[in-house]
Design an enzyme around this catalytic site. Structure first.
Site, short mmCIF file in Angstrom:
data_model
loop_
_atom_site.label_atom_id
_atom_site.label_comp_id
_atom_site.label_asym_id
_atom_site.label_seq_id
_atom_site.Cartn_x
_atom_site.Cartn_y
_atom_site.Cartn_z
N HIS A 279 0.87 -1.17 0.00
CA HIS A 279 0.00 0.00 0.00
C HIS A 279 0.91 1.23 0.00
O HIS A 279 1.70 1.42 0.92
CB HIS A 279 -0.87 -0.02 1.26
CG HIS A 279 -2.00 0.97 1.25
ND1 HIS A 279 -1.79 2.33 1.27
CD2 HIS A 279 -3.34 0.80 1.22
CE1 HIS A 279 -2.96 2.95 1.25
NE2 HIS A 279 -3.91 2.04 1.23
N HIS A 364 -1.50 4.02 15.14
CA HIS A 364 -2.88 3.91 14.69
C HIS A 364 -2.90 3.09 13.41
O HIS A 364 -1.88 2.71 12.87
CB HIS A 364 -3.52 5.28 14.49
CG HIS A 364 -2.77 6.18 13.56
ND1 HIS A 364 -1.64 6.86 13.94
CD2 HIS A 364 -2.98 6.51 12.27
CE1 HIS A 364 -1.19 7.58 12.93
NE2 HIS A 364 -1.98 7.38 11.89
#
Length: 427
Positions: A279, A364
Site C-alpha cells: 500500500h 494507529h
C-alpha cells in the site's frame, strides 16, 4: 443556480462584470472607468519571488477604507484557541457535530477542535444565511470542506457554489458571505497560517496525476450594488471583531491578478496506486499542500481518500499500522472509511460529520474487524466506492480545545477498536 468560472490553478486572471471596467496598460490609472477605485489585495509580501507573489487588483465602487472602529464581537462562542491543558497523546474520535435547532449562520456556527502554530481546525454547523453581514479572516487562509448541504459563497472576486464533494479556498483577508442552498449545512475548515496552499510537486509520478491545475475554478467578476448597512465580522489575532458599513462590501466590478478564491471538485482527483504489491504512502492522495521551511515536511497537507481501485498482489490493502512524524486530523464526508468500521447499532464509529485525531508518533491503523477482513480477503481487483474521507495533516502537534475534550462528542471507547488482536504464534 448558474455560476461562471475561470479555470487553471493560480493563473493570472482578468475579469469584468461591466465592459470597460478593467483598465488597459496600467493597474491604478488616475481616473478608473465609471468612477471606480483601484485597490490592490496582496496575500504575499511585495518583494516575494515572482513565482510566489500573489496579488490582485480590485476595481470597486468604494474603497475598503470606508468604515468605523472595530469592536469586540460577542458571537461564535466555540471559536476558541486550543490549549496544552486539553492536549494529550491519546487517539481521539468524535461523533458528528449536531446541526443547530435555532437560527445560526456560518460565523456563529464555527466550532474549533484544535490547532498549532501553523493551522487551526474548525467545524461548522449552520441553519441560516449570513444576511447583511460578511466575514473577513485576517489570521489565515480558509480551506472549506462541506459535508452536508451546499454553500453559496460570495466573495469580493465573485460567487461560487460549493456542494459536498467540492472544496473552496478563501485567501487570507478576503471578505466572504456564506448562504445555505439546502437550508442546513455542516462541514470542516482548515485555517492555514502558513504558506498558501498550492499543488504538490509530482516528482517521479511525472507530469500527470493527482489534482490537475485546469480543474481548479475561480469565479468571474460579480458585484452587488446595495446601499444598506452590512456588518463586517473580522477574525484578527485570534479574536473576532465587528464594525458596520453602509453598503455591501461585494462591490468589486472588475479584477485581475492571482490572489483569488477558488473551488475544486474532488471527483476530478486522479488517484495513483500500486499495480504490484504494498500500500503506497498516503502522500499519493495529496490535493493541496502548504509547505514549510523543511523540504518535504508540510505545514499542512490536504489529503483525500476517494473511490479507487485496489489491485495489489499478496499485500495488505488497507492503510497499514504506523506511527507518523505528522499529526493527522481526519473527517468523513460520506460513506465508510476502508480502515474503520462504521457505527454499530447507531452508536460510535467513524461517521460522516465526525472526526478523529492521531497526533504524531502515536500508533494507529485499521481496527480489529477491518484487519481480519483484509487478511482473509481474496485478492482480486476491488473498487473502494461510495466513500470520501479526508485528512488535514500537519508537522506539529495538534492541540485540542476545551470543547473538543469536554463538549460531549468525544467517543470514550475509541481505543477499544484496537483491542482483541490475537497474538502472533511463533514456531
Amino acid at each position: 443556480m448558474t455560476m461562471s468560472y475561470q479555470t487553471g490553478f493560480l493563473n493570472h486572471f482578468a475579469t469584468e462584470a461591466v465592459a470597460g471596467a478593467l483598465p488597459e496598460g496600467r493597474n491604478s490609472p488616475q481616473r478608473p472607468a465609471f468612477g471606480l477605485y483601484a485597490e490592490q489585495f496582496s496575500s504575499s509580501a511585495f518583494t516575494a519571488p515572482r513565482a510566489e507573489n500573489r496579488r490582485t487588483w480590485l476595481y470597486r465602487m468604494r474603497p475598503t477604507t470606508q468604515h468605523g472602529r472595530f469592536l469586540p464581537y460577542g458571537g461564535a462562542p466555540l471559536l476558541t484557541a486550543p490549549a496544552a491543558a486539553h492536549t494529550s497523546p491519546n487517539r481521539l474520535r468524535w461523533d458528528a457535530l449536531p446541526l443547530p435547532d435555532a437560527s445560526v449562520d456560518f460565523v456563529d456556527g464555527l466550532v474549533t477542535y484544535g490547532g498549532n502554530e501553523g493551522i487551526a481546525i474548525h467545524l461548522y454547523a449552520a441553519s441560516a444565511n449570513m444576511d447583511n453581514r460578511a466575514f473577513q479572516n485576517s489570521d489565515g487562509e480558509m480551506l472549506i470542506v462541506p459535508q452536508q448541504g451546499a454553500l453559496l459563497v460570495t466573495t469580493e472576486c465573485g460567487r461560487m457554489d460549493v456542494p459536498p464533494g467540492f472544496i473552496c479556498v478563501i485567501p487570507k483577508g478576503m471578505r466572504c458571505r456564506v448562504e445555505l442552498t439546502d437550508g442546513l449545512a455542516r462541514g470542516y475548515i482548515c485555517e492555514n497560517y502558513g504558506a498558501p496552499f498550492r499543488l504538490p510537486d509530482l516528482g517521479p509520478i511525472g507530469a500527470n496525476g493527482l489534482a490537475n491545475p485546469r480543474d481548479f475554478e475561480t469565479p468571474v467578476a460579480w458585484f452587488e450594488d446595495r446601499d444598506e448597512p452590512c456588518e463586517i465580522v473580522q477574525k484578527f489575532n485570534g479574536s473576532l471583531w465587528t464594525t458596520t458599513i453602509d453598503h455591501s462590501p461585494f462591490d468589486v466590478v472588475a479584477w485581475h491578478g492571482n490572489s483569488a478564491p477558488y473551488r475544486y471538485d474532488l471527483a476530478r482527483f486522479n488517484t495513483i496506486g500500486t499495480v504490484s504489491f504494498d500500500h503506497p504512502d498516503p502522500s499519493i492522495f495529496t490535493v493541496l499542500t502548504s509547505p514549510s521551511d523543511t523540504p518535504g515536511t508540510a505545514n499542512c497537507d490536504f489529503v483525500i481518500f476517494p473511490p479507487r481501485w485496489m489491485v495489489g498482489e499478496d499485500t495488505f490493502r488497507p492503510p497499514w499500522f504506523h506511527r507518523n512524524v505528522m499529526s493527522e486530523f481526519m473527517g468523513l464526508i460520506h460513506g465508510e472509511y476502508d480502515a474503520k468500521e462504521g457505527a454499530k447499532d447507531g452508536k460510535g464509529g467513524f461517521v460522516p460529520g465526525g472526526a478523529s485525531l492521531h497526533n504524531q508518533h502515536n500508533g494507529h491503523g485499521p481496527d480489529v474487524d477491518s484487519t481480519a477482513k483484509a487478511m482473509a480477503a481474496e485478492l482480486k481487483p476491488h473498487k473502494i466506492d461510495n466513500t470520501l474521507a479526508f485528512m488535514f495533516e500537519s508537522r506539529a502537534i495538534i492541540q485540542t480545545t476545551e470543547f473538543a475534550i469536554n463538549g460531549g462528542l468525544l467517543q470514550s471507547d475509541y481505543d477499544a477498536c484496537w483491542s482483541g488482536f490475537p497474538k502472533a504464534r511463533l514456531p
